[in-house]
Design a protein around this motif. Sequence first.
Motif, mmCIF file in Angstrom:
data_model
loop_
_atom_site.group_PDB
_atom_site.id
_atom_site.type_symbol
_atom_site.label_atom_id
_atom_site.label_comp_id
_atom_site.label_asym_id
_atom_site.label_seq_id
_atom_site.Cartn_x
_atom_site.Cartn_y
_atom_site.Cartn_z
ATOM 1 N N UNK A 21 78.599 -6.427 8.897
ATOM 2 C CA UNK A 21 78.134 -5.759 7.626
ATOM 3 C C UNK A 21 78.598 -6.710 6.625
ATOM 4 N N UNK A 22 77.506 -6.330 5.544
ATOM 5 C CA UNK A 22 77.970 -7.010 4.003
ATOM 6 C C UNK A 22 78.258 -8.628 4.166
ATOM 7 N N UNK A 23 77.783 -9.109 5.386
ATOM 8 C CA UNK A 23 77.787 -10.847 5.346
ATOM 9 C C UNK A 23 76.721 -11.399 4.337
ATOM 10 N N UNK A 24 77.517 -11.427 3.321
ATOM 11 C CA UNK A 24 76.441 -11.959 2.011
ATOM 12 C C UNK A 24 77.337 -12.379 0.749
ATOM 13 N N UNK A 25 76.675 -12.926 -0.298
ATOM 14 C CA UNK A 25 77.458 -12.971 -1.416
ATOM 15 C C UNK A 25 76.973 -11.767 -2.448
ATOM 16 N N UNK A 26 77.744 -11.877 -3.502
ATOM 17 C CA UNK A 26 77.592 -10.737 -4.710
ATOM 18 C C UNK A 26 77.503 -11.499 -5.987
ATOM 19 N N UNK A 76 84.875 -4.480 4.666
ATOM 20 C CA UNK A 76 83.903 -4.525 3.335
ATOM 21 C C UNK A 76 83.413 -2.892 3.458
ATOM 22 N N UNK A 77 83.128 -2.271 4.852
ATOM 23 C CA UNK A 77 82.785 -0.902 4.707
ATOM 24 C C UNK A 77 83.781 0.060 4.537
#
Length: 149
Positions: A21-26, A76-77
Amino acid sequence: MASDLSDLYQEILLEHNRRPRNFRTIDDATHHADGFNPLCGDQISLQLKVGTEKVDDAAFQGHGCAISRASASLLTQAVKGSTADKAMAMFEEFHRMLTEPNADLDLDLLGDLEMLAGVIAYPTRIKCAILAWHTLKAAMDGEAVATTE
Ligand code: ZN
């Protein structure tokens, strides 16, 4: 029952590893840190967007073993939507869960993080599970790099 439950947890952890989950960049992250666990070769890069009241967003990238990825995914969750104080309290409780056998844990605070409780039986993997949390603390403290050493 206990073994059924740990089988279930294992499946959920493997699923978090396959589809983190939330495997990305901000793009507009306010905090970030890179974490390394030299014992296993795990590397994660954690980004946070911290607002005035809470952690608005949390995301990670990197590579490593299944436990390190599942732990970062669960982190991240867990921290998204929490206050910074609560996120740090989760870190303390998570650390206690993996280092103090039979600790009287705050399971409400831990929530899904409890799925990693079984790691305490595998001392060489504890650093894999805790890497993401050390990286979170470094990011919150304004330090760029965290290591489990
Ligand atoms: Zn690892």
